[in-house]
Design a protein around this motif. Structure first.
Motif, PDB file in Angstrom:
ATOM      1  N   ALA A   1      83.416  15.773  70.763  1.00 24.12           N
ATOM      2  CA  ALA A   1      83.384  14.316  70.940  1.00 24.12           C
ATOM      3  C   ALA A   1      83.086  13.703  69.583  1.00 24.12           C
ATOM      4  N   ALA A   2      83.997  12.876  69.093  1.00 20.40           N
ATOM      5  CA  ALA A   2      83.797  12.329  67.753  1.00 20.40           C
ATOM      6  C   ALA A   2      84.183  10.862  67.714  1.00 20.40           C
ATOM      7  N   GLU A   3      83.243  10.076  67.228  1.00 19.55           N
ATOM      8  CA  GLU A   3      83.470   8.635  67.097  1.00 19.55           C
ATOM      9  C   GLU A   3      83.108   8.212  65.683  1.00 19.55           C
ATOM     10  N   ARG A   4      83.927   7.322  65.128  1.00 18.24           N
ATOM     11  CA  ARG A   4      83.583   6.648  63.876  1.00 18.24           C
ATOM     12  C   ARG A   4      83.973   5.177  64.010  1.00 18.24           C
ATOM     13  N   ASN A   5      83.100   4.292  63.593  1.00 14.38           N
ATOM     14  CA  ASN A   5      83.349   2.856  63.680  1.00 14.38           C
ATOM     15  C   ASN A   5      83.750   2.412  65.083  1.00 14.38           C
TER      16      ASN A   5
END
Lengths: 236, 236
Positions: free
Chosen positions: A66-70
């Protein structure tokens, strides 16, 4: 008497002595709200990592990445940063690796020196407060903030926890006092209170109003996520 | 539209881009309140320096040395950190060198990149607001805080200035929003609002309650201190 202190952003964590303190990390929109939701719905563990590379590596080794940026999902990962994505049947018993803009960095920073690292959100506020009352240690609430700066929603959560624990803990520092006052002033309508915050404007542009409403609900889950050997699990 | 932003402690200043911004430094108890008072009473200039050594050197060269650490006067210097000490007749036309625990450090940090550095306090709030309305630049209110941490009284001042300028400036960031809300909630009784803050408890132990009441008065002086060539002077 035990002390409760609030750190408004991880950029200020070096000013806090954590050697006798449990750290509660809060990234209300949305990392820690996702973690609490996932563990409440039966996820086995969540491994917070600071970088996309580590997350990718763990995904290649069989974890769910699970990867989130901005505030947006990164390409090539299986899971996003909406709490509703963590209620899926296929995640029961799963091991997740997670990296987010602010929340997971706070966890990796805190674990270096804290007695214990817990994960907090409005969703498990009461369970957390009960557990912290039962412990002998001081408490430091670490607000994940936004790219080093304080933010409103994490500060409000810190204020809510301080407010719940004010009979059992001393609230000595001004950061704590400010968080508690901001919470007291808006406790009866958190949603209206955050409506004008910078992150809510950011999320609304992405059309995720329902995530915001969800993350501001109090005491949906009776769990306390704790970091053990690099993995967050629901405290048995 | 111009923007007004609040930086809650100098430890977070690196997160603020000051290249188009006037910085207003606030250390309400008591450095910037002393500076405003002194310049209003006829002090010619105040040179803020970061270290005791620099202050001592300037005193040896003929300036009047003012040095405070941990809310107390340092030995060997002529002037303390009480605003009432800055009303003396022998200071009219004098050049002062000043170092304090938090306030002067903030000024030296800000001057590296800001368009202009001003000094703010409740005592000159209206004059500051009028001047900032007349300028074309953004504004960053830099709260001096206490040893790197945010404090209540400087945050309240930042909120007061934001509140005064909200028609002319955009208030976009959460730190600004939080400061403004804290101010709005306590504007009618600032003294009661800060009564429980950590620095007021610290000052009360030193018996300087009258300094606290004095520093919370609004609009006593119609001056705007500005840093020019390393010296603070009253803007002509």
């Amino acid at each position: 008497m035990k002390q409760l202190d609030v750190c408004l952003t991880p950029e200020l964590l070096h000013l806090h002595n954590l050697s006798n303190s449990i750290v509660v990390v809060a990234d209300i929109f949305r990392a820690t709200s996702c973690m609490v939701t996932g563990l409440a719905y039966g996820v086995k563990s969540i491994t917070p990592v600071a970088t996309l590379e580590e997350c990718r590596l763990l995904q290649e080794r069989g974890m769910i990445g699970a990867a989130e940026r901005n505030a947006k999902k990164e390409e090539g990962f299986q899971l996003d940063n909406s709490p509703f994505s963590y209620m899926a049947d296929n995640l029961i018993g799963a091991e997740i690796a997670m990296t987010t803009t602010n929340g997971t960095l706070s966890i990796t920073k805190a674990k270096a020196t804290a007695v214990k690292v817990l994960v907090g959100s409005f969703l498990n506020l009461g369970a957390l407060a009960n557990y912290l009352r039962s412990e002998v240690y001081d408490v430091t609430v670490l607000c994940a903030g936004w790219k080093g700066r304080p933010n409103l929603e994490d500060t409000l959560f810190a204020g809510a926890l301080a407010d719940a624990l004010q009979e059992q803990f001393m609230l000595l520092e001004d950061g704590t006092l400010m968080a508690q006052r901001l919470y007291q002033e808006s406790r009866h309508n958190l949603l209206a209170s955050v409506a004008n915050s910078s992150h809510v404007r950011r999320l609304q542009r992405l059309g995720i109003q329902k995530d915001i409403s969800y993350c501001l609900q109090t005491d949906l889950y009776d769990i306390v996520p704790v970091l053990r050997g690099g993995k967050l699990i629901a405290m048995p």
